[in-house]
Each structure stands twice: as structure tokens, then as C-alpha cells.
Design a protein around this motif. Sequence first.
Motif, PDB file in Angstrom:
ATOM      1  N   ALA A   8       3.110  -0.748  -3.012  1.00  0.00           N
ATOM      2  CA  ALA A   8       1.896  -1.561  -3.171  1.00  0.00           C
ATOM      3  C   ALA A   8       1.739  -2.526  -2.003  1.00  0.00           C
ATOM      4  O   ALA A   8       1.675  -3.742  -2.169  1.00  0.00           O
ATOM      5  CB  ALA A   8       1.956  -2.315  -4.500  1.00  0.00           C
ATOM      6  N   GLY A   9       1.695  -1.956  -0.786  1.00  0.00           N
ATOM      7  CA  GLY A   9       1.510  -2.780   0.410  1.00  0.00           C
ATOM      8  C   GLY A   9       0.109  -2.578   0.991  1.00  0.00           C
ATOM      9  O   GLY A   9      -0.816  -2.157   0.287  1.00  0.00           O
ATOM     10  N   ALA A  10      -0.013  -2.862   2.295  1.00  0.00           N
ATOM     11  CA  ALA A  10      -1.321  -2.826   2.959  1.00  0.00           C
ATOM     12  C   ALA A  10      -1.966  -1.442   2.869  1.00  0.00           C
ATOM     13  O   ALA A  10      -3.154  -1.312   2.576  1.00  0.00           O
ATOM     14  CB  ALA A  10      -1.152  -3.243   4.418  1.00  0.00           C
ATOM     15  N   ARG A  30       5.182   0.273  -8.116  1.00  0.00           N
ATOM     16  CA  ARG A  30       6.118  -0.535  -7.341  1.00  0.00           C
ATOM     17  C   ARG A  30       7.467   0.172  -7.346  1.00  0.00           C
ATOM     18  O   ARG A  30       8.017   0.443  -8.417  1.00  0.00           O
ATOM     19  CB  ARG A  30       6.268  -1.933  -7.980  1.00  0.00           C
ATOM     20  N   SER A  32      10.141  -0.858  -5.096  1.00  0.00           N
ATOM     21  CA  SER A  32      11.251  -1.684  -4.613  1.00  0.00           C
ATOM     22  C   SER A  32      11.669  -2.722  -5.639  1.00  0.00           C
ATOM     23  O   SER A  32      12.621  -3.464  -5.410  1.00  0.00           O
ATOM     24  CB  SER A  32      10.854  -2.369  -3.300  1.00  0.00           C
ATOM     25  N   GLN A 101       3.878   7.429   6.257  1.00  0.00           N
ATOM     26  CA  GLN A 101       4.716   6.432   6.942  1.00  0.00           C
ATOM     27  C   GLN A 101       4.774   6.763   8.419  1.00  0.00           C
ATOM     28  O   GLN A 101       4.616   7.916   8.811  1.00  0.00           O
ATOM     29  CB  GLN A 101       6.150   6.473   6.388  1.00  0.00           C
ATOM     30  N   ASN A 102       5.074   5.747   9.226  1.00  0.00           N
ATOM     31  CA  ASN A 102       5.338   5.956  10.644  1.00  0.00           C
ATOM     32  C   ASN A 102       6.782   6.393  10.851  1.00  0.00           C
ATOM     33  O   ASN A 102       7.651   6.094  10.022  1.00  0.00           O
ATOM     34  CB  ASN A 102       5.141   4.645  11.420  1.00  0.00           C
ATOM     35  N   VAL A 125      -4.971   4.547  10.997  1.00  0.00           N
ATOM     36  CA  VAL A 125      -5.768   3.465  10.400  1.00  0.00           C
ATOM     37  C   VAL A 125      -5.000   2.170  10.643  1.00  0.00           C
ATOM     38  O   VAL A 125      -3.822   2.209  10.999  1.00  0.00           O
ATOM     39  CB  VAL A 125      -5.928   3.640   8.858  1.00  0.00           C
ATOM     40  N   THR A 126      -5.647   1.033  10.453  1.00  0.00           N
ATOM     41  CA  THR A 126      -4.890  -0.211  10.387  1.00  0.00           C
ATOM     42  C   THR A 126      -5.301  -0.942   9.116  1.00  0.00           C
ATOM     43  O   THR A 126      -6.462  -0.903   8.709  1.00  0.00           O
ATOM     44  CB  THR A 126      -5.114  -1.142  11.607  1.00  0.00           C
ATOM     45  N   LYS A 180       2.341  10.005  17.391  1.00  0.00           N
ATOM     46  CA  LYS A 180       2.214   8.698  16.743  1.00  0.00           C
ATOM     47  C   LYS A 180       3.514   7.905  16.878  1.00  0.00           C
ATOM     48  O   LYS A 180       3.483   6.683  17.068  1.00  0.00           O
ATOM     49  CB  LYS A 180       1.820   8.877  15.265  1.00  0.00           C
ATOM     50  N   GLU A 263      10.931  -1.168  10.823  1.00  0.00           N
ATOM     51  CA  GLU A 263      11.060   0.299  10.909  1.00  0.00           C
ATOM     52  C   GLU A 263      11.486   0.752  12.315  1.00  0.00           C
ATOM     53  O   GLU A 263      11.341   1.919  12.647  1.00  0.00           O
ATOM     54  CB  GLU A 263       9.733   0.947  10.526  1.00  0.00           C
TER      55      GLU A 263
HETATM   56  N1  LIG Z   1      -0.423  -1.381   7.789  1.00  0.00           N
HETATM   57  C1  LIG Z   1      -0.835  -0.599   8.777  1.00  0.00           C
HETATM   58  O1  LIG Z   1      -1.814  -0.905   9.474  1.00  0.00           O
HETATM   59  C2  LIG Z   1      -0.160   0.704   9.066  1.00  0.00           C
HETATM   60  C3  LIG Z   1       1.002   1.076   8.434  1.00  0.00           C
HETATM   61  N2  LIG Z   1       1.579   2.279   8.740  1.00  0.00           N
HETATM   62  C4  LIG Z   1       2.794   2.705   8.062  1.00  0.00           C
HETATM   63  O2  LIG Z   1       2.534   2.850   6.673  1.00  0.00           O
HETATM   64  C5  LIG Z   1       3.698   2.552   5.916  1.00  0.00           C
HETATM   65  C6  LIG Z   1       3.363   1.455   4.903  1.00  0.00           C
HETATM   66  O3  LIG Z   1       3.013   0.306   5.643  1.00  0.00           O
HETATM   67  P1  LIG Z   1       2.387  -1.035   5.016  1.00  0.00           P
HETATM   68  O4  LIG Z   1       1.589  -0.690   3.820  1.00  0.00           O
HETATM   69  O5  LIG Z   1       1.771  -1.767   6.130  1.00  0.00           O
HETATM   70  O6  LIG Z   1       3.714  -1.782   4.552  1.00  0.00           O
HETATM   71  P2  LIG Z   1       3.923  -3.175   3.729  1.00  0.00           P
HETATM   72  O7  LIG Z   1       4.813  -4.057   4.515  1.00  0.00           O
HETATM   73  O8  LIG Z   1       2.627  -3.695   3.306  1.00  0.00           O
HETATM   74  O9  LIG Z   1       4.837  -2.694   2.524  1.00  0.00           O
HETATM   75  C7  LIG Z   1       4.647  -1.511   1.807  1.00  0.00           C
HETATM   76  C8  LIG Z   1       5.644  -1.435   0.689  1.00  0.00           C
HETATM   77  O10 LIG Z   1       6.957  -1.165   1.166  1.00  0.00           O
HETATM   78  C9  LIG Z   1       7.900  -1.534   0.172  1.00  0.00           C
HETATM   79  N3  LIG Z   1       8.942  -2.398   0.728  1.00  0.00           N
HETATM   80  C10 LIG Z   1       8.799  -3.482   1.482  1.00  0.00           C
HETATM   81  N4  LIG Z   1      10.008  -4.040   1.736  1.00  0.00           N
HETATM   82  C11 LIG Z   1      10.918  -3.248   1.127  1.00  0.00           C
HETATM   83  C12 LIG Z   1      12.341  -3.256   1.019  1.00  0.00           C
HETATM   84  N5  LIG Z   1      13.093  -4.231   1.591  1.00  0.00           N
HETATM   85  N6  LIG Z   1      12.945  -2.258   0.313  1.00  0.00           N
HETATM   86  C13 LIG Z   1      12.203  -1.288  -0.256  1.00  0.00           C
HETATM   87  N7  LIG Z   1      10.858  -1.249  -0.182  1.00  0.00           N
HETATM   88  C14 LIG Z   1      10.244  -2.195   0.493  1.00  0.00           C
HETATM   89  C15 LIG Z   1       7.138  -2.328  -0.908  1.00  0.00           C
HETATM   90  O11 LIG Z   1       6.920  -1.349  -1.915  1.00  0.00           O
HETATM   91  P3  LIG Z   1       6.730  -1.594  -3.494  1.00  0.00           P
HETATM   92  O12 LIG Z   1       5.353  -2.102  -3.667  1.00  0.00           O
HETATM   93  O13 LIG Z   1       6.925  -0.212  -3.989  1.00  0.00           O
HETATM   94  O14 LIG Z   1       7.746  -2.520  -4.018  1.00  0.00           O
HETATM   95  C16 LIG Z   1       5.843  -2.687  -0.169  1.00  0.00           C
HETATM   96  O15 LIG Z   1       4.784  -2.864  -1.016  1.00  0.00           O
HETATM   97  C17 LIG Z   1       4.770   2.136   6.939  1.00  0.00           C
HETATM   98  O16 LIG Z   1       5.561   3.239   7.277  1.00  0.00           O
HETATM   99  C18 LIG Z   1       3.939   1.699   8.160  1.00  0.00           C
HETATM  100  O17 LIG Z   1       4.618   1.830   9.363  1.00  0.00           O
HETATM  101  C19 LIG Z   1       1.013   3.127   9.642  1.00  0.00           C
HETATM  102  C20 LIG Z   1      -0.145   2.809  10.279  1.00  0.00           C
HETATM  103  C21 LIG Z   1      -0.807   1.578  10.056  1.00  0.00           C
END
Ligand SMILES: NC(=O)C1=CN([C@@H]2O[C@H](COP(=O)(O)OP(=O)(O)OC[C@H]3O[C@@H](n4cnc5c(N)ncnc54)[C@H](OP(=O)(O)O)[C@@H]3O)[C@@H](O)[C@H]2O)C=CC1
Length: 305
Positions: A8-10, A30, A32, A101-102, A125-126, A180, A263
Motif C-alpha cells: 500500500a505505497g505510492a 498490507r 509488511s 518493481q524496479n 510512471v512516477t 529500466k 533498493e
Molecule cells: N513511486 C514511483 O514513482 C515508482 C516506483 N517504482 C517501483 O515500484 C515499487 C513500489 O514503489 P513505491 O510504491 O514507490 O514504494 P513505497 O515506498 O511507497 O512502498 C511500497 C510498499 O513497500 C512495502 N515496504 C516498505 N518498507 C518495507 C519493509 N521495510 N519491509 C517490507 N515491506 C516494506 C510496504 O508495503 P505494505 O503496504 O504491504 O506494508 C509499502 O507500502 C518499487 O520497486 C519502486 O522502485 C517504479 C517506478 C516509479
Amino acid sequence: MHIFIIGAGAIGKALAVLLQQAGKAVTLLRGSTNDVPAHTQQLQVTLADGQTITAEIRTQSLDHFTHLNGLIVLTSKSFGNERLAHLLRPKTGNAPLVILQNGLGVEQPFIREHFTAVYRCVLFVTSQVENTIRFKPVAPCPIGHIDGTPGLEDDIAALLDTPHFRFRGEKNIQPVIWKKAIINSVFNSVCPLLEVDNGIFHRNAEALNIARGIITECLAVAALQGVTLSPAAIEENLLQISRLSDGQLISTLQDIRRQRDTEIDTLNIAIARIAAEQGAEALVKATSLLGELTKLKSLQARQAI
Ligand SMILES: NC(=O)C1=CN([C@@H]2O[C@H](COP(=O)(O)OP(=O)(O)OC[C@H]3O[C@@H](n4cnc5c(N)ncnc54)[C@H](OP(=O)(O)O)[C@@H]3O)[C@@H](O)[C@H]2O)C=CC1
Ligand SMILES: CC(C)(CO)C(=O)C(=O)O
């Protein structure tokens, strides 16, 4: 088919909102953290033109599910993959998994756990979480087969595709993953080390020159792996992303500032490792050094050195 988004991130939040707005059945999980009861959260995505899209998204932690029947979409940070692969395998049966994921090799934990169908999506995307989720598409995101049941890339892309977050099936995903990963090896090391936004490469000739050096090194390693890419195409894509994400901070810099893991192990450090395995570490001196410095900066922020 129900879509389970883990992370549940960006990216996960933006995807959930845009899918639900398009009428698809979505649950945000979720991974983590445990014991998050089923609830609905209101999320708002803001697009580049200022348009906002709001949706009520069903959210819960993964530990509440014994079985996930649908498409599994992974949008968590890759350093959690080993743990997640182990946790998910008894719950997923024959459900296909697509990893958003990247990085290089992020699929390996799922291959080791024998997931039935493993696909990767390369994100162009960003997305950044502030009060709202600021989302900008750069290009349609290709989805391709990695392991297990083949031929599902077009169906998965059609299921995830929405007007603002575009996906497409890709028969040959490895060159796109490398392209990428090389672009990220530039952004995710140079921007955190300079503490600067993604726009630096289209604004500053010296920064672009450093990027060119990294691209040249990484392409030599890609070639050793049988992946041939054009340096001009990579530079063009890097500049396109730099222009479109002017003012935005790369995730590695955000992670360092929030004292989180990064990462970088799946980017510069992974490329340096692949080169070393081929006895070619001399090819990637700058890429490797920038990766090690980024790793040290992350450790320093977490007061681990
Ligand atoms: N944001 C961007 O603009 C872009 C992101 N990406 C890639 O997309 C993927 C997701 O990125 P993004 O959404 O930005 O990431 P976020 O930092 O927003 O986090 C995404 C999720 O990762 C999990 N997480 C974070 N910290 C931990 C930890 N210590 N242990 C286990 N899980 C953890 C959590 O999941 P949970 O909710 O399940 O607890 C969190 O909600 C990455 O690989 C990133 O490189 C690629 C291109 C663009
Ligand atoms: C390089 C960039 C900005 C492109 O989407 C990215 O991958 C990220 O923010 O992690």
C-alpha cells in the motif's frame, strides 16, 4: 477476476484507485505488517493536469487471508520479496503473480518458491504520496513472462489497463527490464548523492555526462548477458523521465531521508555483481562506486555506521 494489490505505497495506492474507478474489483493488502483489520480508506490521486480521482479502497493485511483467488499484483519494495514469497506461496494456488518493481533479479524469491505463473511489469510512471497521491504516467507499462505458465501477458495487461495507468503485453521483457534497471542505476544513485530531484539530468550537462558514463558501463554488462540495447534510446528515455518528473524525488532519496532500506542492491550493486560473476568488474567501476556510496549514505542516515 479480483485484483489483489500487495503493497500500500505510492504505486499500489494509485493503481488501486485507478482500477476501482474503471470498475474493477480491487483489494489493497498490507504485506509488511500484520493485524490490519478489513477497512475502507478514502484515497485521492492527483494527475498532472490537476484532475483528482477519489475512491474508497478496501484494505486489509495479508495475514487475514488463507487463499487469494485472483490476480496477485506486487507493488511493495523489493527488499521484502524473500519474506513475502514465503508468506504468499501457501495462499496463492495457481493464481498468476505480476511484479511491479524496479531492479534486476527481484523475481528470484518467487521462482525459488515455484509460483505457478510469474510475470514482471516495468513501470514507466512516477507516483509520490503526499496529502494526495501525485501520479504521472510516462509511457504504457510492459508486462512480460518470467517463469511458469506462459502466454498470460496480454490478459494481465488488459485486466490492469486503465485510461491513466496504461499497461501492455510484451513478448520480450528482458531488454525492457535491463533498460529500466540501467535508467534507475543512474537516477537512484546520482540523485540521492547530490540530494537533488529527478530533473537534474535535463537541466545540467555535467550530470547528464555522468549518466552517459553509467549507461555505457551498464550496457557492456547487459551485452555480456546477451541483451543488446541502444545507448541513444536509453539516454532519450532517461531525459524524458527527467523532464516529466522535474521536481520529484527518486524513491531512494525519499527512503534515505525516512531512514528506510533502499533498493540499490537490485540496481548498481546487482549490475556490479553480474559483472564480477563474469570476471568483468573493471567494466563497471563508476556504477559500482556510486552504488556503494548510496548504500553507505543509507546506512549513515540510519546511524548504522
Ligand atoms: N513511486 C514511483 O514513482 C515508482 C516506483 N517504482 C517501483 O515500484 C515499487 C513500489 O514503489 P513505491 O510504491 O514507490 O514504494 P513505497 O515506498 O511507497 O512502498 C511500497 C510498499 O513497500 C512495502 N515496504 C516498505 N518498507 C518495507 C519493509 N521495510 N519491509 C517490507 N515491506 C516494506 C510496504 O508495503 P505494505 O503496504 O504491504 O506494508 C509499502 O507500502 C518499487 O520497486 C519502486 O522502485 C517504479 C517506478 C516509479
Ligand atoms: C526513474 C523513475 C522516476 C521512473 O519512473 C522511477 O523508477 C522511480 O521513481 O523509482
